[in-house]
Motif scaffolding. Structure first.
Motif, PDB file in Angstrom:
ATOM      1  N   LEU A  85       0.846  -1.186   0.000  1.00  0.00           N
ATOM      2  CA  LEU A  85       0.000   0.000   0.000  1.00  0.00           C
ATOM      3  C   LEU A  85       0.883   1.238   0.000  1.00  0.00           C
ATOM      4  CD1 LEU A  85      -2.381  -1.094   2.898  1.00  0.00           C
ATOM      5  CD2 LEU A  85      -2.984  -1.092   0.469  1.00  0.00           C
ATOM      6  N   VAL A  86       0.462   2.252  -0.765  1.00  0.00           N
ATOM      7  CA  VAL A  86       1.133   3.539  -0.745  1.00  0.00           C
ATOM      8  C   VAL A  86       0.056   4.606  -0.584  1.00  0.00           C
ATOM      9  CG1 VAL A  86       1.153   3.682  -3.285  1.00  0.00           C
ATOM     10  CG2 VAL A  86       2.729   5.096  -1.953  1.00  0.00           C
ATOM     11  N   ALA A  87       0.345   5.605   0.235  1.00  0.00           N
ATOM     12  CA  ALA A  87      -0.617   6.676   0.482  1.00  0.00           C
ATOM     13  C   ALA A  87       0.027   8.012   0.181  1.00  0.00           C
ATOM     14  CB  ALA A  87      -1.100   6.642   1.937  1.00  0.00           C
ATOM     15  N   GLY A  88      -0.796   8.980  -0.241  1.00  0.00           N
ATOM     16  CA  GLY A  88      -0.285  10.299  -0.540  1.00  0.00           C
ATOM     17  C   GLY A  88      -1.297  11.380  -0.243  1.00  0.00           C
ATOM     18  N   ASN A  89      -0.814  12.614  -0.168  1.00  0.00           N
ATOM     19  CA  ASN A  89      -1.701  13.776  -0.018  1.00  0.00           C
ATOM     20  C   ASN A  89      -1.550  14.729  -1.204  1.00  0.00           C
ATOM     21  OD1 ASN A  89       0.750  15.028   0.441  1.00  0.00           O
ATOM     22  ND2 ASN A  89       0.417  15.329   2.643  1.00  0.00           N
ATOM     23  N   GLY A  90      -1.081  14.197  -2.316  1.00  0.00           N
ATOM     24  CA  GLY A  90      -0.876  14.996  -3.513  1.00  0.00           C
ATOM     25  C   GLY A  90       0.545  15.479  -3.680  1.00  0.00           C
ATOM     26  N   GLU A  91       1.309  15.456  -2.590  1.00  0.00           N
ATOM     27  CA  GLU A  91       2.695  15.945  -2.636  1.00  0.00           C
ATOM     28  C   GLU A  91       3.670  14.986  -1.965  1.00  0.00           C
ATOM     29  OE1 GLU A  91       2.557  20.724  -2.510  1.00  0.00           O
ATOM     30  OE2 GLU A  91       1.950  19.754  -0.637  1.00  0.00           O
ATOM     31  N   ASP A  92       3.278  14.412  -0.853  1.00  0.00           N
ATOM     32  CA  ASP A  92       4.147  13.531  -0.079  1.00  0.00           C
ATOM     33  C   ASP A  92       3.546  12.135  -0.044  1.00  0.00           C
ATOM     34  OD1 ASP A  92       5.871  15.719   0.688  1.00  0.00           O
ATOM     35  OD2 ASP A  92       4.271  16.323   2.060  1.00  0.00           O
ATOM     36  N   TYR A  93       4.421  11.100  -0.009  1.00  0.00           N
ATOM     37  CA  TYR A  93       3.960   9.723  -0.139  1.00  0.00           C
ATOM     38  C   TYR A  93       4.657   8.830   0.877  1.00  0.00           C
ATOM     39  CZ  TYR A  93       2.845  12.067  -4.464  1.00  0.00           C
ATOM     40  OH  TYR A  93       2.412  12.995  -5.366  1.00  0.00           O
ATOM     41  N   VAL A  94       3.909   7.875   1.416  1.00  0.00           N
ATOM     42  CA  VAL A  94       4.447   6.923   2.385  1.00  0.00           C
ATOM     43  C   VAL A  94       3.971   5.522   2.012  1.00  0.00           C
ATOM     44  CG1 VAL A  94       4.532   8.631   4.238  1.00  0.00           C
ATOM     45  CG2 VAL A  94       2.484   7.208   3.977  1.00  0.00           C
ATOM     46  N   THR A  95       4.745   4.534   2.412  1.00  0.00           N
ATOM     47  CA  THR A  95       4.415   3.151   2.085  1.00  0.00           C
ATOM     48  C   THR A  95       4.233   2.324   3.351  1.00  0.00           C
ATOM     49  OG1 THR A  95       6.778   2.665   1.919  1.00  0.00           O
ATOM     50  CG2 THR A  95       5.610   3.122  -0.137  1.00  0.00           C
ATOM     51  N   PHE A  96       3.377   1.305   3.235  1.00  0.00           N
ATOM     52  CA  PHE A  96       3.195   0.299   4.269  1.00  0.00           C
ATOM     53  C   PHE A  96       4.103  -0.896   3.940  1.00  0.00           C
ATOM     54  CE2 PHE A  96      -0.492   2.924   4.772  1.00  0.00           C
ATOM     55  CZ  PHE A  96      -0.882   2.784   6.104  1.00  0.00           C
ATOM     56  N   HIS A 121      13.031  -3.407  -1.001  1.00  0.00           N
ATOM     57  CA  HIS A 121      13.401  -2.096  -1.536  1.00  0.00           C
ATOM     58  C   HIS A 121      12.716  -1.838  -2.865  1.00  0.00           C
ATOM     59  CE1 HIS A 121      15.887   0.760  -3.860  1.00  0.00           C
ATOM     60  NE2 HIS A 121      16.011   1.368  -2.689  1.00  0.00           N
ATOM     61  N   GLU A 122      12.688  -2.823  -3.763  1.00  0.00           N
ATOM     62  CA  GLU A 122      12.054  -2.625  -5.062  1.00  0.00           C
ATOM     63  C   GLU A 122      10.546  -2.421  -4.920  1.00  0.00           C
ATOM     64  OE1 GLU A 122      11.024  -2.160  -9.001  1.00  0.00           O
ATOM     65  OE2 GLU A 122      12.873  -1.763  -7.881  1.00  0.00           O
ATOM     66  N   ALA A 123       9.907  -3.170  -4.015  1.00  0.00           N
ATOM     67  CA  ALA A 123       8.466  -2.999  -3.813  1.00  0.00           C
ATOM     68  C   ALA A 123       8.148  -1.583  -3.346  1.00  0.00           C
ATOM     69  CB  ALA A 123       7.953  -4.026  -2.811  1.00  0.00           C
ATOM     70  N   HIS A 124       8.912  -1.087  -2.392  1.00  0.00           N
ATOM     71  CA  HIS A 124       8.675   0.268  -1.888  1.00  0.00           C
ATOM     72  C   HIS A 124       9.001   1.305  -2.965  1.00  0.00           C
ATOM     73  CE1 HIS A 124       7.730  -0.577   2.360  1.00  0.00           C
ATOM     74  NE2 HIS A 124       8.499  -1.626   2.189  1.00  0.00           N
ATOM     75  N   ALA A 125      10.076   1.084  -3.721  1.00  0.00           N
ATOM     76  CA  ALA A 125      10.474   2.045  -4.752  1.00  0.00           C
ATOM     77  C   ALA A 125       9.429   2.130  -5.857  1.00  0.00           C
ATOM     78  CB  ALA A 125      11.837   1.658  -5.327  1.00  0.00           C
ATOM     79  N   LEU A 126       8.909   0.986  -6.313  1.00  0.00           N
ATOM     80  CA  LEU A 126       7.920   1.034  -7.394  1.00  0.00           C
ATOM     81  C   LEU A 126       6.621   1.658  -6.895  1.00  0.00           C
ATOM     82  CD1 LEU A 126       5.463  -1.343  -7.333  1.00  0.00           C
ATOM     83  CD2 LEU A 126       7.415  -2.825  -7.706  1.00  0.00           C
ATOM     84  N   ALA A 127       6.274   1.415  -5.620  1.00  0.00           N
ATOM     85  CA  ALA A 127       5.065   2.031  -5.068  1.00  0.00           C
ATOM     86  C   ALA A 127       5.177   3.547  -5.080  1.00  0.00           C
ATOM     87  CB  ALA A 127       4.825   1.517  -3.649  1.00  0.00           C
ATOM     88  N   LEU A 128       6.338   4.055  -4.722  1.00  0.00           N
ATOM     89  CA  LEU A 128       6.545   5.503  -4.723  1.00  0.00           C
ATOM     90  C   LEU A 128       6.562   6.058  -6.137  1.00  0.00           C
ATOM     91  CD1 LEU A 128       9.230   5.778  -1.902  1.00  0.00           C
ATOM     92  CD2 LEU A 128       6.816   6.443  -1.765  1.00  0.00           C
ATOM     93  N   ARG A 129       7.151   5.312  -7.094  1.00  0.00           N
ATOM     94  CA  ARG A 129       7.150   5.774  -8.489  1.00  0.00           C
ATOM     95  C   ARG A 129       5.718   5.929  -9.004  1.00  0.00           C
ATOM     96  NH1 ARG A 129      11.307   1.846  -9.266  1.00  0.00           N
ATOM     97  NH2 ARG A 129       9.895   0.438 -10.372  1.00  0.00           N
ATOM     98  N   LEU A 130       4.888   4.932  -8.733  1.00  0.00           N
ATOM     99  CA  LEU A 130       3.513   4.980  -9.226  1.00  0.00           C
ATOM    100  C   LEU A 130       2.721   6.077  -8.526  1.00  0.00           C
ATOM    101  CD1 LEU A 130       2.797   1.150  -9.521  1.00  0.00           C
ATOM    102  CD2 LEU A 130       3.308   2.748 -11.372  1.00  0.00           C
ATOM    103  N   ALA A 131       2.922   6.226  -7.218  1.00  0.00           N
ATOM    104  CA  ALA A 131       2.217   7.281  -6.484  1.00  0.00           C
ATOM    105  C   ALA A 131       2.575   8.658  -7.028  1.00  0.00           C
ATOM    106  CB  ALA A 131       2.551   7.190  -4.995  1.00  0.00           C
ATOM    107  N   GLU A 132       3.860   8.872  -7.280  1.00  0.00           N
ATOM    108  CA  GLU A 132       4.288  10.159  -7.823  1.00  0.00           C
ATOM    109  C   GLU A 132       3.730  10.369  -9.225  1.00  0.00           C
ATOM    110  OE1 GLU A 132       8.480   9.808  -7.433  1.00  0.00           O
ATOM    111  OE2 GLU A 132       8.466  10.196  -5.271  1.00  0.00           O
ATOM    112  N   GLY A 133       3.628   9.273 -10.011  1.00  0.00           N
ATOM    113  CA  GLY A 133       3.063   9.388 -11.347  1.00  0.00           C
ATOM    114  C   GLY A 133       1.612   9.832 -11.336  1.00  0.00           C
ATOM    115  N   PHE A 134       0.879   9.391 -10.333  1.00  0.00           N
ATOM    116  CA  PHE A 134      -0.528   9.778 -10.202  1.00  0.00           C
ATOM    117  C   PHE A 134      -0.715  11.083  -9.423  1.00  0.00           C
ATOM    118  CE2 PHE A 134      -1.479   5.075 -10.595  1.00  0.00           C
ATOM    119  CZ  PHE A 134      -2.261   5.175 -11.733  1.00  0.00           C
ATOM    120  N   ARG A 135       0.362  11.585  -8.784  1.00  0.00           N
ATOM    121  CA  ARG A 135       0.231  12.632  -7.765  1.00  0.00           C
ATOM    122  C   ARG A 135      -0.864  12.211  -6.795  1.00  0.00           C
ATOM    123  NH1 ARG A 135      -0.021  18.655  -9.482  1.00  0.00           N
ATOM    124  NH2 ARG A 135       0.609  18.824  -7.291  1.00  0.00           N
TER     125      ARG A 135
END
Length: 391
Positions: free
Chosen positions: A208-219, A246-260
């Motif tokens: 799971l990855v969560a965001g507020n449009g600018e910052d993102y965190v992963t479970f 590490h790869e799971a967290h990194a890809l989650a952040l990449r996708l979250a940033e892609g969606f903002r």
């Protein structure tokens, strides 16, 4: 409606307690969203066709109408400050029509990507992340050509709709292909589809990855076990190498940033036998495999979703203790209830659905543990889930 928010200067407008969150969909995910929002001081409205649905039982008001009723969606927007949804098959055009009345922090691009498996695969691949090999197919001729490239075994899925295995056909041989052709000959036609190659995975997982449009965190990355195409059990955390984590967290952040991303995104994964992490599907909402977070994490997936769409800051969640979550389907309600008195370690969640049906998700049980393998064995030894066959 008077404004109950203040600008943050970022993508998501910050809501203050007392504001109203309108939820499209009244099932268990909406219910748990609403309960988290209640603790933060928000009011809740829900749109759902079933009177006294699970979310309505903990909401301030319900609009009883079908999900595609634009007048009902407009009414929900007029009575809310923010709109969200508990499932992805929401009419994105309808949400766009009412965005002048209520904010939609998740946007509709996220919906349009995740509602269409071809768009989803393209988005994932375009953001540097591996999926199964795939081809869009719109006819039997294109299916034949795709099979020549991808080969058996493969999975034929409709481009949109479907869940828990619905809308999917496994193709292992020409005999399976002929059955698909026979359906078409009987008037089934050939819906827009996607053919995906099989992934030789060691196990299924999710993050799971969560965001507020600018910052993102992963479970944490967790391990999932499906039976009869329905999630049966989640083990948190998954036992993986540092490289896989590490790869799971990194890809989650990449996708979250892609969606903002605003709110939460669930990412279903395959972990391969050679240690690769392959994305299977995305869900733009809280997810069944994240229910363990309610007891096991410093804040849960529903808190993260509400904080994200409310424009609140997000802290990196911490796993406080390993956990095992198991689903309670309709056929498991009676046997698990009969054992509640014998299991003080069970954190029992009942979704308060009016009708108990076979294979319908009626609740879940989470157990915090120091030994997940022992806990899994203990849950299975109760016999409550004996009807579910292991793959």
């Amino acid at each position: 409606m008077p404004s109950l928010s203040e600008e943050t200067g970022g993508r998501v407008e910050r809501l203050m307690p007392g504001a109203t969150i309108g939820i499209i969909g009244g099932g268990q995910l909406g219910r748990m969203m609403a309960l988290s929002a209640r603790y933060m001081g928000f009011r809740i409205g829900v749109l759902d066709p079933t009177p006294d649905c699970p979310t309505a039982q903990v909401a301030d008001f319900q609009i009883t109408a079908e999900y595609d009723d634009i007048n009902a969606i407009r009414e929900l927007a007029e009575r809310s400050d923010v709109l969200t949804y508990e499932f992805e098959n929401v009419d994105a055009d309808a949400i766009d029509q009412v965005r002048a009345l209520a904010a939609a922090p998740q946007g509709t691009d996220l919906l349009r990507v995740t509602q269409d498996r071809v768009n989803e695969k393209r988005f994932i691949n375009d953001h540097g992340t591996e999926t199964a090999p795939w081809k869009a197919v719109n006819s039997f001729e294109e299916l034949d050509a795709a099979l020549d490239e991808i080969h058996y075994p493969a999975v034929l899925k409709t481009r949109s709709g479907g869940y828990d295995g619905h809308g999917q056909t496994v193709l292992r041989s020409d005999a399976d292909l002929e059955r698909v052709r026979a359906r078409g000959d009987r008037g089934g036609g050939f819906p827009p589809s996607i053919l995906e190659g099989f992934v030789d995975f060691a196990f299924e997982a999710s993050i799971l990855v969560a965001g507020n449009g600018e910052d993102y965190v992963t479970f944490p990355i967790v391990r999932n076990e499906h039976r009869n195409n329905i999630l049966h059990m989640t083990i948190a955390p998954a036992e993986v190498s540092d490289e896989v984590a590490h790869e799971a967290h990194a890809l989650a952040l990449r996708l979250a940033e892609g969606f903002r991303l605003a709110g939460i995104l669930a990412i279903e994964l395959f972990v391969t036998k050679d240690g690769r992490v392959v994305v299977n599907e995305l869900a733009p909402r809280p997810h069944n495999s994240g229910h363990y977070t309610i007891e096991a994490c410093s804040f849960d997936q529903f808190d993260a979703h509400i904080r994200g769409i409310a424009g609140w800051p997000l802290e990196q969640p911490q796993l406080l203790k390993p956990a095992v979550m198991v689903n309670v389907l309709g056929q498991h309600v009676a046997p698990t209830r009969a054992l509640i008195a014998d299991h003080p370690e069970w954190n029992v969640h009942d979704y308060c659905k009016a009708e108990v049906r076979h294979d319908r998700k009626m609740g879940h049980i989470t157990v915090l543990t120091d030994d997940t393998a022992e806990t899994v064995a203990g849950l299975e030894s109760t016999g409550c889930w004996n009807d579910l066959k292991k793959a």
